[in-house]
Scaffold this active site. Structure first.
Site, PDB file in Angstrom:
ATOM      1  N   LYS A  91     -35.108  11.385 -82.402  1.00 35.14           N
ATOM      2  CA  LYS A  91     -34.617  10.135 -81.812  1.00 35.14           C
ATOM      3  C   LYS A  91     -33.823   9.313 -82.815  1.00 35.14           C
ATOM      4  CE  LYS A  91     -37.882   9.463 -78.079  1.00 35.14           C
ATOM      5  NZ  LYS A  91     -38.841   8.542 -77.461  1.00 35.14           N
ATOM      6  N   LYS A  95     -37.336  20.108 -69.983  1.00 35.79           N
ATOM      7  CA  LYS A  95     -38.390  19.444 -69.223  1.00 35.79           C
ATOM      8  C   LYS A  95     -37.790  18.361 -68.318  1.00 35.79           C
ATOM      9  CE  LYS A  95     -42.269  16.581 -70.752  1.00 35.79           C
ATOM     10  NZ  LYS A  95     -43.138  16.285 -71.899  1.00 35.79           N
ATOM     11  N   LYS A 106     -36.432  14.691 -69.507  1.00 39.12           N
ATOM     12  CA  LYS A 106     -35.995  14.626 -70.902  1.00 39.12           C
ATOM     13  C   LYS A 106     -34.486  14.449 -71.016  1.00 39.12           C
ATOM     14  CE  LYS A 106     -39.680  14.642 -73.111  1.00 39.12           C
ATOM     15  NZ  LYS A 106     -40.197  13.754 -74.105  1.00 39.12           N
TER      16      LYS A 106
END
Ligand code: TRP
Length: 332
Positions: free
Chosen positions: A112, A197, A200
């Site tokens: 991130k 996923k 995401k």
């Protein structure tokens, strides 16, 4: 009784992936077998650029949806993290237990942080310290088990390290928790990108079914799911990830087995149609219950108020003990 803790971060609308991958198990299994705490972890939503009004709205919505999905306030404790001061109090003591090196090694921080920098944004200090707050969430309650997905396992490992280190230095204070990798109904993938996923990839919601999507929106998203170049309906995650994902969703909704279900379809179209209807039916009662709860905001507020009181009563003595153990002078 085993105590378990898990949290939902109010950074986006809850998805079918959240429901089938976690929430449904909380409802059907965890709240019955354990002393369970479920928290809308709003403080964790502040680690990246955020809109205050949106966080507030999503927090209320997440709590309402968890109730609509069947969490029962008589069987578990549902609360909003920021309503219980103990999380922030304990987090600071754990910051004094953790080392910067171990936080910088966290995969999620690296990912991130890299994304934010690439977008020309600054990285908030709380993005680095976030796993410490998560450790506080867990340790404040003497939690035995933390049911989380793969992506959170490293944070729970850190939590264990911090608990052991604190206990060794300052005397036994914390229960050392275990990660449990729950058997999930389905790891639901993005309908447009079945290798990642669901939830995401956030660019656009075309591959994500949200719990509150209107039935027609659900149908459209499922009918437009990417499938594979073959024509046969077979359950093969590597060769046909798109079709396998639809079969997983269908199986999770109907209680069937994806491989067996595959044999019943001659075309992708028929599979999509049935999957769309199965999802619509799965979500129907949840949407209805959600609408009832929205019409009765006093009820939801009451649940959260009582939840916070119960949570506080559990966390307070643990955190007070940690304050004394680490050397802080008790207030007279
Ligand atoms: N970090 C988790 C996530 O991103 C949410 C979370 C916060 C959590 N505190 C927790 C999960 C404590 C389990 C236990 O999904």
């Amino acid at each position: 009784m085993t105590r378990i803790f898990s949290g939902v971060k109010p950074t986006g609308h809850l998805t079918l992936g959240n429901y089938l991958g976690a929430v449904r198990r909380w409802v059907e299994v965890e709240q019955h077998r354990a002393e369970a705490l479920f928290s809308v972890v709003d403080l964790h939503a502040l680690t990246v650029e955020h809109d205050p009004a949106r966080v507030r709205r999503l927090s209320r919505q997440a709590a309402t949806l968890l109730l609509a999905a069947g969490l029962d306030p008589r069987r578990c404790t549902l609360f909003v993290q920021s309503h219980v001061d103990e999380h922030a109090r304990l987090s600071y003591l754990l910051e004094c237990t953790a080392y910067d090196g171990e936080l910088r090694r966290m995969i999620q921080y690296k990912e991130k942080g890299t994304l934010a920098r690439a977008a020309g944004q600054s990285v908030r200090v709380s993005l680095l310290t976030y796993p410490v707050l998560m450790a506080a969430d867990i340790l404040a309650y003497g939690t035995d088990e933390v049911p989380v997905g793969e992506d959170q396992a490293q944070h729970v490992e850190l939590t264990r390290d911090l608990a052991v280190r604190f206990n060794q230095r300052y005397g036994h204070t914390f229960t050392v928790p275990k990660v449990t990798r729950p058997a999930v109904a389905a790891r639901v993938r993005d309908l447009q990108d079945p290798t990642s996923k669901m939830g995401k990839s956030h660019e656009n919601g075309a591959g994500i079914v949200y719990l509150l999507d209107e039935p027609d929106v659900v149908r459209r998203k499922v009918l437009r799911a990417v499938t594979d170049s073959g024509r046969e309906v077979a359950y093969d995650r590597d060769a046909q990830p798109g079709v396998a994902n639809l079969l997983d969703v269908l199986a999770a909704c109907t209680g069937g087995d994806p491989e067996v279900l595959a044999g019943g379809y001659a075309s992708y179209g028929a599979l999509k149609k049935d999957t769309a209807e199965a999802v619509v039916e799965l979500l129907r009662p949840l949407r209805e219950r959600h609408a009832e709860l929205v019409a009765d905001p006093g009820y939801v507020e009451g649940v959260l108020r009582e939840g916070a009181e119960r949570a506080r009563a559990m966390a307070r003595p643990v955190v007070d003990r940690a304050y004394r153990a680490i050397g802080l002078l008790p207030a007279a």
